[in-house]
Design a protein around this motif. Structure first.
Motif, PDB file in Angstrom:
ATOM      1  N   ASP A   2      -9.092  -9.190   9.846  1.00 37.23           N
ATOM      2  CA  ASP A   2      -8.708  -9.853   8.594  1.00 37.23           C
ATOM      3  C   ASP A   2      -9.525 -11.127   8.359  1.00 37.23           C
ATOM      4  O   ASP A   2      -9.664 -11.560   7.207  1.00 37.23           O
ATOM      5  CB  ASP A   2      -7.191 -10.050   8.520  1.00 37.23           C
TER       6      ASP A   2
ATOM      7  N   ARG B  67       2.859   7.101   2.766  1.00 40.20           N
ATOM      8  CA  ARG B  67       3.023   6.045   3.766  1.00 40.20           C
ATOM      9  C   ARG B  67       3.024   4.692   3.056  1.00 40.20           C
ATOM     10  O   ARG B  67       2.002   4.198   2.629  1.00 40.20           O
ATOM     11  CB  ARG B  67       1.886   6.097   4.784  1.00 40.20           C
TER      12      ARG B  67
ATOM     13  N   HIS C  50      -8.747  -3.591  13.279  1.00 42.98           N
ATOM     14  CA  HIS C  50      -7.754  -2.564  12.944  1.00 42.98           C
ATOM     15  C   HIS C  50      -8.280  -1.690  11.818  1.00 42.98           C
ATOM     16  O   HIS C  50      -9.182  -2.086  11.070  1.00 42.98           O
ATOM     17  CB  HIS C  50      -6.402  -3.191  12.571  1.00 42.98           C
TER      18      HIS C  50
ATOM     19  N   SER D 136      -6.873   2.033   9.283  1.00 43.01           N
ATOM     20  CA  SER D 136      -5.841   3.056   9.097  1.00 43.01           C
ATOM     21  C   SER D 136      -6.528   4.361   8.745  1.00 43.01           C
ATOM     22  O   SER D 136      -7.645   4.365   8.218  1.00 43.01           O
ATOM     23  CB  SER D 136      -4.827   2.642   8.039  1.00 43.01           C
TER      24      SER D 136
ATOM     25  N   HIS E 102     -11.888  -3.256  10.582  1.00 47.91           N
ATOM     26  CA  HIS E 102     -12.195  -4.623  10.143  1.00 47.91           C
ATOM     27  C   HIS E 102     -11.268  -5.603  10.845  1.00 47.91           C
ATOM     28  O   HIS E 102     -10.262  -5.206  11.441  1.00 47.91           O
ATOM     29  CB  HIS E 102     -12.041  -4.752   8.609  1.00 47.91           C
TER      30      HIS E 102
ATOM     31  N   SER F 244       3.606   0.656   2.862  1.00 43.31           N
ATOM     32  CA  SER F 244       3.610  -0.519   3.744  1.00 43.31           C
ATOM     33  C   SER F 244       3.260  -1.790   2.979  1.00 43.31           C
ATOM     34  O   SER F 244       2.764  -1.736   1.845  1.00 43.31           O
ATOM     35  CB  SER F 244       2.588  -0.331   4.867  1.00 43.31           C
TER      36      SER F 244
ATOM     37  N   TRP G  20       2.066  -6.505   9.495  1.00 42.77           N
ATOM     38  CA  TRP G  20       1.969  -5.213   8.802  1.00 42.77           C
ATOM     39  C   TRP G  20       3.332  -4.544   8.896  1.00 42.77           C
ATOM     40  O   TRP G  20       3.867  -4.354   9.988  1.00 42.77           O
ATOM     41  CB  TRP G  20       0.873  -4.366   9.448  1.00 42.77           C
TER      42      TRP G  20
ATOM     43  N   ASP H 250       1.171  -5.525   3.786  1.00 37.69           N
ATOM     44  CA  ASP H 250       0.500  -6.385   4.750  1.00 37.69           C
ATOM     45  C   ASP H 250       0.518  -7.801   4.210  1.00 37.69           C
ATOM     46  O   ASP H 250       0.025  -8.079   3.123  1.00 37.69           O
ATOM     47  CB  ASP H 250      -0.902  -5.908   5.156  1.00 37.69           C
TER      48      ASP H 250
ATOM     49  N   ALA I 123      -8.210   2.102   5.300  1.00 37.74           N
ATOM     50  CA  ALA I 123      -9.058   0.930   5.552  1.00 37.74           C
ATOM     51  C   ALA I 123      -9.923   1.171   6.787  1.00 37.74           C
ATOM     52  O   ALA I 123      -9.407   1.564   7.831  1.00 37.74           O
ATOM     53  CB  ALA I 123      -8.177  -0.297   5.756  1.00 37.74           C
TER      54      ALA I 123
ATOM     55  N   HIS J 296      -6.780   2.869   0.773  1.00 40.98           N
ATOM     56  CA  HIS J 296      -5.741   3.669   1.428  1.00 40.98           C
ATOM     57  C   HIS J 296      -6.067   3.940   2.891  1.00 40.98           C
ATOM     58  O   HIS J 296      -5.176   4.044   3.725  1.00 40.98           O
ATOM     59  CB  HIS J 296      -5.530   4.993   0.685  1.00 40.98           C
TER      60      HIS J 296
ATOM     61  N   ARG K 211       0.844  -1.209   0.000  1.00 34.67           N
ATOM     62  CA  ARG K 211       0.000   0.000   0.000  1.00 34.67           C
ATOM     63  C   ARG K 211       0.867   1.243   0.000  1.00 34.67           C
ATOM     64  O   ARG K 211       1.723   1.413   0.862  1.00 34.67           O
ATOM     65  CB  ARG K 211      -0.920   0.024   1.219  1.00 34.67           C
TER      66      ARG K 211
HETATM   67  O1  LIG Z   1      -2.201  -0.424   5.469  1.00 35.21           O
HETATM   68  C1  LIG Z   1      -3.353  -0.025   5.637  1.00 35.21           C
HETATM   69  O2  LIG Z   1      -3.639   1.175   5.577  1.00 35.21           O
HETATM   70  C2  LIG Z   1      -4.453  -0.996   5.917  1.00 35.21           C
HETATM   71  C3  LIG Z   1      -3.945  -2.385   6.125  1.00 35.21           C
HETATM   72  C4  LIG Z   1      -4.977  -3.333   6.521  1.00 35.21           C
HETATM   73  O3  LIG Z   1      -6.113  -3.020   6.673  1.00 35.21           O
HETATM   74  C5  LIG Z   1      -4.624  -4.726   6.730  1.00 35.21           C
HETATM   75  O4  LIG Z   1      -3.452  -5.062   6.810  1.00 35.21           O
HETATM   76  O5  LIG Z   1      -5.553  -5.549   6.851  1.00 35.21           O
END
Ligand SMILES: O=C(O)CCC(=O)C(=O)O
Length: 294
Positions: free
Chosen positions: A142, A234, A223, A225, A140, A236, A159, A238, A137, A135, A119
Motif C-alpha cells: 500500500d 466477494r 499483497h 487478490s 503491491h 470487502s 482489509w 479496505d 489487485a 477486482h 470492493r
Molecule cells: O480487495 C482486493 O481484492 C484488493 C485489496 C487491496 O489490494 C488492498 O487493500 O490494498
C-alpha cells in the motif's frame, strides 16, 4: 476488541495478522443493508434505461450483484465509499470495535486515511474483460498506492470481508515478514505492481477469512487478490488508519480524526460534515491523488 501483546508483537514482526472474529454481525449488517438499498436503486435505474432486463429481486446479497453485473457493468458505477457516502459506511469508519483494535496497534490519536475502498468482486465468469486490476489487485504494497511522503507514516491497512472470503472467492494473499525491507519499486504497467525484480521470493499466505475476521497489514506488506471462481460476489472493504499528524500519502483527499484521547472534541462524528469534506475535495481539487509507481 483489543489485540493482545502477543498479537501486537506478531503484527509488528510479520507486518500481517488476521484478527479472527474481530467484528460482529451487528457491526457489518448496517453496511450490508445500505449496499442492498444502493444496489436496488441502481438496478431500478438500469432497468428503466433498458440496460438490464432481470432485476433478480429474490437473489441473496452474495449473489445479486454478480447477476446484475453480468447484464450491465454500470451497476458498479459510484459504488465506492467516497462516491456514495452513506451514513452506515461513515458510521462503520468510526466503529468502536474497529477503532479499539486500531488503537492497540497505533495508539490513542487516530486518523482515518482517505485511501479506502469498497470492493464488490463478482464471479469471474460474470466479469468479462473489465476491472481486472481493481477486482484482482496484482502484487503491491500500500506504500505503492500513495505519495512518497506517506512512506514514513505508520499507516495500517485493515482489509474487511463483509461475508466469507475463501481462496475460491479470491481472498487476499499476503507475503509476511516484509517490514524492515521498506518500499519496493512499483511499476504502473499491470495496475501498480511490484517490479518483478524486487518481488520477495517467500511463499505467500492465503488469507482466507470468515465473516467477522479482518486482515491487518503494514504499508510495506506485499499483497494481492486472485480471481473469484465461486458463484458468489466477494464483498470487502479496505480501510487505512494512522496516527494523527503523520502524512497521509494522499493530500488531495480528506482524512479525519476518528479518535483522540487528548482532544475528544476533535473527533468527527457528523456524517454531514464528512460528506462535505469529500464534496469539497471533488468540487475544489487541490493536493495530490495518485500512486507512487513509475
Ligand atoms: O480487495 C482486493 O481484492 C484488493 C485489496 C487491496 O489490494 C488492498 O487493500 O490494498
Amino acid at each position: 476488541m483489543k489485540l493482545t501483546t502477543q498479537q501486537i508483537e506478531t503484527f509488528n514482526r510479520d507486518g500481517f495478522f488476521i484478527a479472527r472474529g474481530a467484528l460482529l454481525e451487528s457491526d457489518l449488517q448496517p453496511v450490508i443493508d445500505e449496499l442492498n438499498e444502493l444496489i436496488e436503486t441502481r438496478a431500478n435505474i438500469l432497468f428503466t434505461e433498458g440496460k438490464i432486463d432481470n432485476l433478480h429481486k429474490e437473489a441473496p446479497f452474495e449473489k445479486r450483484y454478480g447477476l446484475l453485473f453480468a447484464q450491465s457493468k454500470e451497476i458498479g458505477d459510484g459504488l465506492d465509499i467516497m462516491h456514495y457516502r452513506g451514513k452506515s459506511i461513515f458510521e462503520f469508519l468510526i466503529n468502536k470495535n474497529l477503532l479499539e483494535l486500531m488503537e492497540s496497534l497505533l495508539g490513542p490519536e487516530l486518523v482515518c486515511n482517505p485511501i479506502q475502498h469498497i470492493r464488490a468482486k463478482p464471479p469471474q465468469n460474470m466479469e468479462g474483460s473489465t476491472g481486472v486490476s481493481f477486482h484482482n489487485a496484482p502484487w503491491h504494497q500500500d506504500a505503492g498506492v500513495m505519495m512518497e511522503e506517506g512512506e514514513a507514516s505508520n499507516i495500517i491497512t485493515v482489509w474487511i470481508p463483509i461475508g466469507d472470503a475463501t481462496q475460491e472467492m479470491g481472498c487476499m494473499e499476503v507475503i509476511p515478514g516484509i517490514v524492515e525491507t521498506g518500499y519496493l519499486r512499483h511499476l504502473k504497467e499491470g495496475g501498480t505492481t511490484i517490479d518483478p525484480s524486487f518481488m520477495p521470493k517467500s511463499t505467500p499466505v492465503v488469507a482466507e477469512c470468515a465473516k467477522g475476521d479482518i486482515v491487518l497489514m503494514s504499508r510495506f506488506t506485499p499483497h494481492r487478490s486472485t480471481p473469484n471462481y465461486s458463484d458468489k460476489c466477494r464483498w470487502s472493504l479496505d480501510l487505512l488508519y494512522q496516527p494523527t499528524g503523520q502524512h497521509t500519502g494522499r493530500t488531495g483527499h480528506p482524512e479525519f480524526i476518528v479518535r483522540s484521547h487528548t482532544n475528544p472534541n476533535s473527533e468527527m462524528h457528523s456524517h454531514e460534515n464528512w460528506c462535505e469534506l469529500w464534496e469539497d475535495a471533488f468540487d475544489n481539487p487541490k493536493g495530490y491523488v495518485g500512486h507512487r509507481s513509475v
